[in-house]
Design a protein around this motif. Sequence first.
Motif, PDB file in Angstrom:
ATOM      1  N   GLY A 119       0.811  -1.212   0.000  1.00 36.28           N
ATOM      2  CA  GLY A 119       0.000   0.000   0.000  1.00 36.28           C
ATOM      3  C   GLY A 119       0.846   1.263   0.000  1.00 36.28           C
ATOM      4  N   TRP A 120       0.158   2.388   0.230  1.00 32.11           N
ATOM      5  CA  TRP A 120       0.812   3.699   0.253  1.00 32.11           C
ATOM      6  C   TRP A 120       1.337   4.002   1.653  1.00 32.11           C
ATOM      7  CZ3 TRP A 120       1.583   6.255  -4.202  1.00 32.11           C
ATOM      8  CH2 TRP A 120       0.777   5.930  -5.300  1.00 32.11           C
ATOM      9  N   THR A 121       2.314   4.883   1.722  1.00 30.91           N
ATOM     10  CA  THR A 121       2.797   5.368   3.017  1.00 30.91           C
ATOM     11  C   THR A 121       2.040   6.644   3.370  1.00 30.91           C
ATOM     12  OG1 THR A 121       4.619   6.486   1.867  1.00 30.91           O
ATOM     13  CG2 THR A 121       5.085   4.342   2.848  1.00 30.91           C
ATOM     14  N   LEU A 122       1.420   6.643   4.526  1.00 38.05           N
ATOM     15  CA  LEU A 122       0.599   7.761   4.981  1.00 38.05           C
ATOM     16  C   LEU A 122       1.113   8.280   6.313  1.00 38.05           C
ATOM     17  CD1 LEU A 122      -2.909   6.097   4.389  1.00 38.05           C
ATOM     18  CD2 LEU A 122      -1.592   7.463   2.757  1.00 38.05           C
ATOM     19  N   HIS A 153       0.999   3.544   7.942  1.00 42.08           N
ATOM     20  CA  HIS A 153       1.233   4.840   8.584  1.00 42.08           C
ATOM     21  C   HIS A 153       2.652   4.910   9.143  1.00 42.08           C
ATOM     22  CE1 HIS A 153      -3.074   6.043   8.542  1.00 42.08           C
ATOM     23  NE2 HIS A 153      -3.245   4.732   8.530  1.00 42.08           N
ATOM     24  N   GLU A 192      -2.036  -3.249   3.202  1.00 44.20           N
ATOM     25  CA  GLU A 192      -2.892  -2.076   3.396  1.00 44.20           C
ATOM     26  C   GLU A 192      -2.036  -0.817   3.286  1.00 44.20           C
ATOM     27  OE1 GLU A 192      -6.081  -2.543   3.829  1.00 44.20           O
ATOM     28  OE2 GLU A 192      -5.989  -4.721   4.067  1.00 44.20           O
ATOM     29  N   ASP A 193      -2.676   0.350   3.229  1.00 39.78           N
ATOM     30  CA  ASP A 193      -1.927   1.592   3.347  1.00 39.78           C
ATOM     31  C   ASP A 193      -1.326   1.645   4.752  1.00 39.78           C
ATOM     32  OD1 ASP A 193      -2.624   2.315   0.797  1.00 39.78           O
ATOM     33  OD2 ASP A 193      -4.281   3.606   1.405  1.00 39.78           O
ATOM     34  N   PRO A 195      -1.464  11.124   2.381  1.00 37.69           N
ATOM     35  CA  PRO A 195      -0.258  10.673   1.674  1.00 37.69           C
ATOM     36  C   PRO A 195       0.916  11.592   1.997  1.00 37.69           C
ATOM     37  CG  PRO A 195      -2.145  10.728   0.198  1.00 37.69           C
ATOM     38  CD  PRO A 195      -2.582  11.399   1.458  1.00 37.69           C
TER      39      PRO A 195
END
Length: 950
Positions: free
Chosen positions: A599-602, A645, A642-643, A608
Amino acid sequence: MELKATLNLPRTEFAMKANLPQKEPAILARWQETGIYERIREARKGAPIYVLHDGPPYANGSIHLGHALNKCLKDFVVKSKTMAGFDAPYVPGWDCHGLPIEIKVDEKLGKKKLEMDPLRVRQECRAYADNFLNIQREQFQRLGVFGRFDRPYSTMSPDYEAVIVETLFSFLEKDAVYKGLRPVYWCIFDKTALAEAEVEYETHTSPSVWVKYALTSDPAAIDPALKGKKVSTIIWTTTPWTLPASMAVAFHPGIEYVALESGDSVYIVAEALAKATIESTSLTGAQVIARFPGRKLENVTFAHPFLDRKILGVLADYVTTDQGTGAVHTAPSHGADDFYTGAKYKLDQTCNVDEAGRIRNGLPEYEGKTVFQANEPIIELLKKRGVLMAQAKLEHQYPHCWRCHNPVIFRATEQWFIGMESPLEGSTLRQRALDEIKKVKWDPAWGEERISNMIATRPDWCISRQRVWGVPIAVFFCAGKDCNELLRSPQANRAVVELFAREGSDAWYKHDAKEILPAGTKCTKCSGAEFRKEMDIIDVWFESGSSHAAVLGHEPGLPWPADMYLEGSDQYRGWFHSSLLCAVGTRNQSPYRMVVTNGWTLDPEGRPMSKSLGNGVDPVDVAKRLGSEIVRLWVASVDFREDVHASEELMQRVADNYKKVRNTFKNMLGNLYDFNPAEHAVEFSKLEPLDRYALVLTADLTKELRQWYEEFAFHKIYQRLNQFCVVDLSAFYFDVIKDRLYTAATNSQARRSAQTALWQIASALVKLTAPILSFTAEEVWQYLPQGKDWPASVHLARFPAPEEVAGASNWDDAAFRADWAVMLSVRDAALKALEEERKKETIGRSEEAQVNISAAEQAHQVLERNRKHLRELLKVSSVVLEKAASGNGAAAIHVKVARAQGTKCERCWTYSTHVGEDKQYPTVCERCSQALAEMFGPRNEDEIGNKAQN
């Protein structure tokens, strides 16, 4: 004699303070000096091969946290596969061509670029990319990533560029490539076509207008009720700048339309949108005077709102009643659906918007303005002509260039395409790709549906770009007068491939067509011998999508296809997508067996990470301050599917957990300072029951962690590792055996038993954590007493098997486990009772207590068999065990706590009624007296003291 000097206190140079920022570079240097990657490959030669093919990061700037997440995950996979017994090579790669690099070079060169030939510009771009390739290479290695970094792959290397054009020619020779006029995404800021993969949607505010198109054909032909009426339709658009290109109005053939009469005018709109249209345009007193299906509107004609042009009524299934009026203004040069409708009805598809987005051949009000600048003057023009029914502002998701983040347009231009319906071995490229998707394992599973939907609905692939920095579409056209025939010659194509392999794609700019083409090449249409070169470059996604062909299948250790691709979720429309099409189109097979997505790093608020927000976590900075190991452990701590954190606080929390793991290793190493496995290891069957049980727990851990490595469930490994170190070891096993390790005779069976277990646990744990805690595991490995055939690096070792850790018979011994379930229930009950007495201040330390246990028959039998181990297990001075009359389950055991009898031993601090009985050691208990006698014998006190001090 100083009794403390007779204790076996822990000793190790393995420091609790990690000093990772200082130690890690030294470990990296040692790995580099010893050629750790090459040694691993040599050690695994002949083993089953597992290939994770690296998706190339872009060589533009330093790495960010998303890079670190992805590269560490790949490193976990490769190292865990290696330690599971596979030969798992890893060849890192870089994507080096493309617009962002060229833009940066443009900024650097400024106006000077206009005076430079393409070769000079390309040299500047190459130097820029090469610089950041080297920077990123060093940063990835600083994170502890192993790979063939001395020989990575690069999309700008000559051998790779040769594969790119070879892949292109493979499509071309199958008639799957064509050049044609098509509407494509166009960035007016970067002046180039874009593929769908290069478009992202961002919030954008557009002007929306309702515009009247007056009917010029006979209204009675639509419906008799309209005879003699002044009839118009109303279109709605959020791109007023496309109105000069309006050639038709589209209606859905099956939708019901109504004629709304308001005053002396009648307006045709979809019935489902009539109410909304009346409200938006303020049609006072509008009444329905006729109903008819959309098919009645085919071939009717309207007047253009401000140009002298006849507008045709056309039918189209893509017209919906979601919003607007149900009448869609159609500009064939500025929309995919519009274009194909224009082709069907033979409408003019000329594009009057140039590469910079300026409108040409228009009215003075908007001539020469860029499309977005033209919106307002066109709206004013509509007002003047009396055809603007209403206007508003609309905030919506609009396509933007994902490189420069500016809004893009649709623009019909001549581009090169790969046809998705191109014939391919009895099927089509699209269908074969869909068939291959089903054979791939997708993790998460939703990836299959996501990419299938994209492939099923995507248009033909636009592969041309109008820039300089990239691999040219290396084809030739006949330069004969009025010919312009595309040269389709396998011999010419082979000559280009060989040229690029020797000189790289710069050769296209160095040599003219005659120098490149084989002697005697002729045009098949006019027999001409003069040719011109195509100067568009290839889409960078086509370049990276060819990586499987450039990297795999050329040497025995790197077979094709790859076992795994692992990238971010955006690559379903990017690298996963282009790789699949390139491989299926050239080899009729998927280039990967499995696709895993992170996933993305948030940030903690779920935003984002970006430079503009200033909410990013820099992995390079974290490595400098806290150590790369903390970045790696953070990656392991999150469920990457998942994204995820990240923040400074979260990194510090991970660093705190790291200290617990490090302290666990320090504890074990500290108690193994005098342990030699070859001399001191105790046979498994002769180990103390507690030590055997600790190894059973470690074997269970081994089974779990190996399974989770197989499933790439690194977050489960992180959680279980923390639980094992903190609860199973520190709070339980280490706490219990500390007395035995410290106070038993140095060479006693009891102490060597505990050391044997500790060594086995440490040996298993250091291997099991090595893929994640690569630096720390290597450091621990150097301090750990060496076993038989001990490799120089932990990364050359293999994962242990559970039965190796605990012994096959013991690990499967259900009766032994059942006994320990009873023993641990007694311990839990005792700890609770001890705590209650501690609160009453009846006792302080647990060693001040005597525990009285009353157990029913079955539990009593277990406790009786282990009677001599209960005092150690409960950490008390004495245990009294008696049989209870009855009881089941938890009620079968009752625990009471009393003050221990006797005197405190000055050496082990337990209480005993036998303190003082040994005249030579009058202040110690009988256990310590025996230990001292074993260690020192009956010598005088001076000799004993000297030996103890030494």
